[in-house]
Every structure is written in C-alpha cells, then in structure tokens.
Scaffold this active site. Structure first.
Site, PDB file in Angstrom:
ATOM      1  N   TYR A 438       0.836  -1.217   0.000  1.00 24.80           N
ATOM      2  CA  TYR A 438       0.000   0.000   0.000  1.00 24.80           C
ATOM      3  C   TYR A 438       0.864   1.257   0.000  1.00 24.80           C
ATOM      4  CZ  TYR A 438      -0.111  -0.544   5.254  1.00 24.80           C
ATOM      5  OH  TYR A 438       0.173  -0.706   6.575  1.00 24.80           O
ATOM      6  N   GLU A 439       0.195   2.375  -0.272  1.00 28.52           N
ATOM      7  CA  GLU A 439       0.899   3.661  -0.445  1.00 28.52           C
ATOM      8  C   GLU A 439       1.898   3.600  -1.597  1.00 28.52           C
ATOM      9  OE1 GLU A 439      -0.243   6.101   0.750  1.00 28.52           O
ATOM     10  OE2 GLU A 439      -1.442   5.116   2.282  1.00 28.52           O
ATOM     11  N   GLY A 440       1.528   2.888  -2.654  1.00 28.24           N
ATOM     12  CA  GLY A 440       2.416   2.747  -3.793  1.00 28.24           C
ATOM     13  C   GLY A 440       3.345   1.571  -3.568  1.00 28.24           C
TER      14      GLY A 440
END
Ligand SMILES: Cc1cc2nc3c(=O)[nH]c(=O)nc-3n(C[C@H](O)[C@H](O)[C@H](O)COP(=O)(O)OP(=O)(O)OC[C@H]3O[C@@H](n4cnc5c(N)ncnc54)[C@H](O)[C@@H]3O)c2cc1C
Length: 597
Positions: A438-440
């Site tokens: 997550y978050e890239g």
C-alpha cells in the site's frame, strides 16, 4: 508473550547526538517550545503508553480481528479503550496547529511518537495514522468552514479519517477511477461508487469517520486530470456533534494476510453527501499532500517490524540453548550454549539491528525535512522540499523491503517456534508484508524515484543530496579513524551519479530501460543512503568515546554495528549494479506467450 520496549536510548542518540534536534528546533520559527526537556517528557510518556497499553493488545488484535455486522464494525477487545486513553492524553493533537485545537509542536515529534505507537501495535496505530493524513489534507486544501467543522474534530481525536482511493478495477492507475460526484443545488455533491481496501473505513472507536474520497465530476476530463477530492462524513455534522447518517456504509471486511486488528473495508457510497476540497479536477494534486504524509508513515512501518522482530528475537537468542559454540563451550554448566553464540544467528540479529537503527536515522532525518518544509524560510523550504521528494520513495520502499527481510530474520532466529503463532514472530512477518504494497508498491515507488524524482528533474535533488554526502566525507578527510566508512561511501556516492547517467542515457533510446533498472536503482539508493547515516552515527560514537568513558558499551556497539553494515550489507550494492546495468532486453525479449509451455 512478545513484548515491546521503546528504545529510548537509541532514539535519543539519533535525535540529540547525531541530528542535533535542539538546534534544529531552535532554528525553526514556531518550534522553539520543543525544548529538550519537553521532548524527553513526551518520549517517556509515549513509551509508557505504547509499552503498557498498546503492546499487550497486539496479539489480541491479530487473533480476534475486526467483526462486521449490519450495525457496523467492532474492533478487537481493548482497541476502543486504548483509543479513548490516547484521545484523553491529547496525543492526536500533538503536532497540529493551535488554531484548530492542536498543541503546535513540530511534525517531527509526531513522527517520533508514531514510531513507538506503531512498533507496539501497527494495526491499532493505523486508526489515528489515517486521521493524520486527513488532517493534513483538510488543513492544506480545505475552506475555513471545512476546517472549523472537520479539522477541529480530527485534531481532538473525537473523529477519525480515511483515505478512499482504490476501486476494484483501479489501484495503481487512479486515472481509471469511476466514483461519481454529482452537484446538488446547495453546493454539495452526491457521491456514488464503491471503494475497496479502505483502512479504518468503519469501526467503533470514534463518534464519526471523515472519508477523504477521490471521485469524478460529470464533465471531468478522462484520466488523472479529471479527478476531484471530497470530504464525505459517516454522520452529518450537527450542532458541534453528529446528526443524520450519510449514505456511506461498509459492505464487508476483507479477509487478509495480516494487520487483522485494522479494519480493511469495502465502502459503498450511495448518493452520499460530499463536499469538494480544493479546486475541481485537481484532486490528485491535493491528495499528494495526504500521500506524502502516508508514505513517511509507511516507511515507519518498515522500521517498526525490524525493531519489533529484533527485540524479541534477541531475547530468544540469549535464552534458547542449542548446540555448542564452534570455538568451545561458552556455558559449560548448561546443557548447551545459547544460540546467540553462533555466527549465523548473530548475522540474523545484526542485520535486523543495522536496518532498525539505520532506518531510524533516515526517518528522523526526513522528519526534520518535513519540519523545514512547513516552517523554514522560503529558500530552506525549497531545498528541504526537493530532498524530501527524493528521500520519500527511498524511505518508503527501501525501509519496507528491508523491514520485511528483518521480520523474516526475526522468525528465523526462533527456528520452528517462529512459525508457531504463540511467539508472535509469524504475525510480525504477516503484518509487515502489506507495507511493500500500500501507499504505492515498491515497483511504483521505484518508478517515481528514478523517473519522476531523478531523470525528469535532470537529477537536481539527487545532486543536492550526493553533494551533502560528498561534503560530509570531505569534512572528515583528516579523520583517519572514520576512513573505513567515508572511503567506501565516497566511492559509492560518486558511482550513484554515474549509474544515474548511464541509465538515463539508455532511457533516451528506450523508456523500458527506466522500468527495468528501477527497483535495483531504488534499493542501491537505499543502501547508499543508509551508509551515509551509519557513517554519521559511527562518527558521533567515535567522538563520544574519545571524550569520555560514559556509556562506552553503547558507543562501541554503534561502531561495531556500523562496521557490520559496511562489511556485510553494503556489498549488496555490487549485485544491484550488475543487474541494474544489464539492460531491459533480458526482461522484455521473451514473448508474453512464451513465458510458459
Ligand atoms: C490491507 C490493505 C489496506 C489498504 N488501505 C488502503 C486505503 O486505506 N485506501 C486506499 O485507497 N487503498 C488502500 N489499499 C490499496 C492499495 O493502496 C493498493 O492495493 C495498491 O495501491 C496496489 O493497487 P492494486 O492492488 O490494485 O495493484 P495493481 O495496481 O493492480 O498492481 C498489481 C501489480 O502490478 C505492478 N504494477 C502496476 N503498474 C506498474 C507499473 N507501471 N510498473 C511496474 N509495476 C506495476 C504493481 O507493483 C503490483 O505488483 C490497501 C490495500 C490493502 C491490501
């Protein structure tokens, strides 16, 4: 039961002795109140709360998970109470503007607190963690009215926040998102669509949940240029409290690998009332405020799992008796020696230690850049902004990759017992795995670093950072005791620039060369960046040892760990260089149809 003890000595070493926190705060307008005494008091209280309240809930959270019903989502036993204590202690407001009820302390102090909270119990920490990003977004882009209505409640902790980007068909590629926002006559919007994987999307810990939602206006252009940002509350605000239920609900909870104590929700927006934040169609730009905060927060997760695994596996390695030392029995009075005598067990421990302590220095350094971006003079601000943009993808992806590696090493120290739930080591591995997604994802952070942050800016921020490293090594050129660190660092620092040029030249012929080099480039950048912080920590330790005998063992251990990092971890850069420059052809030449026969 696994335990967490806040590493206050090491935290204070990095903050006060290496990064000179006091001078940093005294030089920043608005941060002068953060005196050394106040910082120490906050750290001690934060440590107590993390060790006594949050850490004992970590395993319970994993075992019980969150429960969904028509009425809503309940969090594991103790989570709600812990959140009440957190709010009563004033922790959510620590680093926020007094205008909205905050205590006005520097953002970096909030990050230091989050290290302890997150290491003690990552799943729990995500509830206030997501609020933090929502607060920053509303503070940066909201209207006065939105700030008065929502920001004050988020700052006090009475309400929590979420970040609603992902949809079933679009994760990385937000340009494809479909959630609709149709205008109402009163200036509000009707938001309709489904978001998935929404962390802390629904729970029983706060009176209201403020969703920050990406959606499209009716006439919006295709792709990322047509995305707008909205506030969608779970309950409509009324008279300083909450009123009617809005048209947003949690359809179900995801069943997932780890972080079971955090609710990961499918959120259905059914003509829910929403309010535009920032200009129409500029939502993704506004969301970047949120995402950068969240990315530093996720970098912290890498450190958290490395530290947690290290502490627990160290205790086990001193206690568990198996086999004799190769150089003769170390504990002849016992049936066998403790496993910490074995070189390969020590390698597992030192790797975790080197990543946790090095990662701490990198995160605290980025935290000081965050302070400068918010509070320094315009020139300093621009410089800090460039460095932060460069270091954010490195910190996020590199620290989560090595955090996962460390969590695995922690499990390995326990042997088969590590695989058994009771010790908590397999939970640490499972919980840490999400941080690389997550978050890239790591792959997306790597493209961001090499493509956007380095090549598209002609290496401007990279040059700025490598210049800092170069100047540092030059300034130490007479320090013969530090040469074992500064010499290899100087060589790698130069090579970093040369490799960038080499990949950049190839990319002019073929854009796939960027993608093909990207993750190797990011990991290489991470190892060199951490080497810089290890060199600085070694220098401080060396100085302290020369000055007095006080805390000798601590400083000697720092020097030994720095040596371990340089001799056993940093050589990984050689493999990364070889693969990075091997080009795109070995990846791209195989026909899609020929991957499997
Ligand atoms: C537990 C959990 C919590 C989450 N919390 C939130 C939340 O609070 N809010 C929210 O909005 N979302 C949240 N997410 C969603 C998360 O951010 C996405 O899963 C993530 O962005 C990846 O998107 P995706 O899963 O659709 O993968 P995809 O985008 O489909 O990617 C699949 C794979 O392809 C790779 N890939 C894609 N494009 C490229 C490219 N150009 N180059 C190289 N590789 C590429 C990716 O790296 C990945 O390995 C959460 C997810 C989970 C599992």
């Amino acid at each position: 039961m696994p335990e967490y003890k806040a590493p206050l000595r090491d935290m204070s070493f990095v903050l006060n002795e290496v990064l000179e926190l006091n001078a940093h705060y005294q030089n920043l307008p608005g941060c002068e109140e953060a005196t050394p005494d106040m910082v120490a008091a906050i750290m001690e209280e934060g440590a107590k709360f993390s060790e006594r309240v949050l850490s004992p809930l970590n395993q319970i959270g994993d075992q019980q998970g969150c429960q969904w019903s028509e009425e809503g989502v309940t969090t594991p036993e103790g989570f709600r109470d812990a959140y009440q204590q957190f709010v009563e202690g004033g922790w959510p407001s620590l680093a926020h503007d007094p205008e909205w009820g905050g205590q006005g302390l520097p953002e970096s102090l909030g990050i230091v607190l989050n290290e302890m909270v997150g290491t003690a119990n990552w799943s729990w920490s995500m509830y206030p963690g997501l609020s933090h990003g929502a607060m920053n977004t509303i503070e940066a882009h909201g209207t006065q009215d939105q700030k008065e209505t929502y920001l004050t409640k988020l700052v006090s902790g009475e309400w929590t926040g979420t970040m609603c980007l992902t949809e079933p068909h679009c994760g990385t590629d937000l340009g494809m998102l479909r959630t609709k926002a149709e205008p109402n006559e009163d200036g509000s919007f009707r938001i309709s669509g489904t978001k998935i994987f929404i962390s802390a999307g629904e729970h029983d810990m706060a009176d209201n949940i403020v969703h920050i939602v990406l959606a499209r206006l009716p006439d919006a252009p295709e792709g990322t240029k047509g995305i707008s940002l909205f506030i969608v509350p779970k309950f409509m605000p009324a008279g300083g409290g909450v009123g009617d239920r809005n048209g947003v609900s949690c359809g179900s909870l995801e069943h997932k690998m780890g972080i079971h104590g955090n609710s990961t929700c499918v959120m259905n927006f059914d003509e829910a009332t929403g309010y535009l934040i920032g200009p129409p169609n500029k939502g993704l730009n506004c969301m970047f405020t949120f995402m950068n905060t969240a990315r530093i927060g996720t970098a912290l997760q890498g450190l958290a799992h490395a530290e947690w695994g290290f502490q627990n596996s160290l205790a086990y390695a001193k206690d568990r008796l198996q086999m004799r030392s190769l150089t003769g029995a170390k504990c002849p009075d016992k049936a066998a020696d403790p496993i910490i005598v074995h070189p390969e067990v020590r390698k597992l421990l030192l790797t975790q230690k080197a990543f946790a302590e090095g990662g701490r220095a990198l995160i605290y350094y980025t935290a000081q850049l965050v302070d400068k971006v918010h509070q320094a003079s315009p020139e300093e601000r621009a410089e800090a902004d460039g460095l932060l943009a460069l270091l954010t993808p490195i910190a996020k992806a590199f620290l989560t990759e090595v955090g996962f590696e460390s969590a695995n090493h922690g499990l390995q120290v326990f042997g088969g017992h590590g695989y058994i739930a009771e010790w908590g080591m397999e939970q640490n591995v499972r919980d840490s795995r999400i941080s690389m997604l997550y978050e890239g994802t790591t792959q997306i952070q790597a493209l961001d670093l090499l493509g956007r942050k380095v090549l598209m800016t002609q290496g401007e921020s990279l040059k700025r950072f490598t210049k800092i490293i170069h100047k540092y090594c030059q300034a130490q050129s007479d320090n013969t005791g530090l040469k074992e660190f500064t010499d290899p660092l100087l060589t790698l620092n130069k090579e970093w620039g040369e490799l960038t040029m080499q990949v950049g030249m190839k990319a002019m012929q073929n854009r796939d060369e960027v993608g093909a080099a990207s993750v190797d480039y990011l990991m290489y950048s991470g190892y060199v960046t951490l080497a810089y912080f290890w060199a600085r920590m070694a220098e401080t330790a060396q100085q302290k040892l020369a000055e007095s005998d006080s805390d000798k063992a601590f400083y000697e251990a720092k020097l030994t760990t720095a040596r371990f990092y340089f001799q056993r971890i940093l050589p990984r850069t050689r493999g990364l260089v070889a693969t990075m420059v091997s080009g795109a052809d070995n990846l791209m030449s195989l026909d899609d149809e020929h991957f499997q026969f």
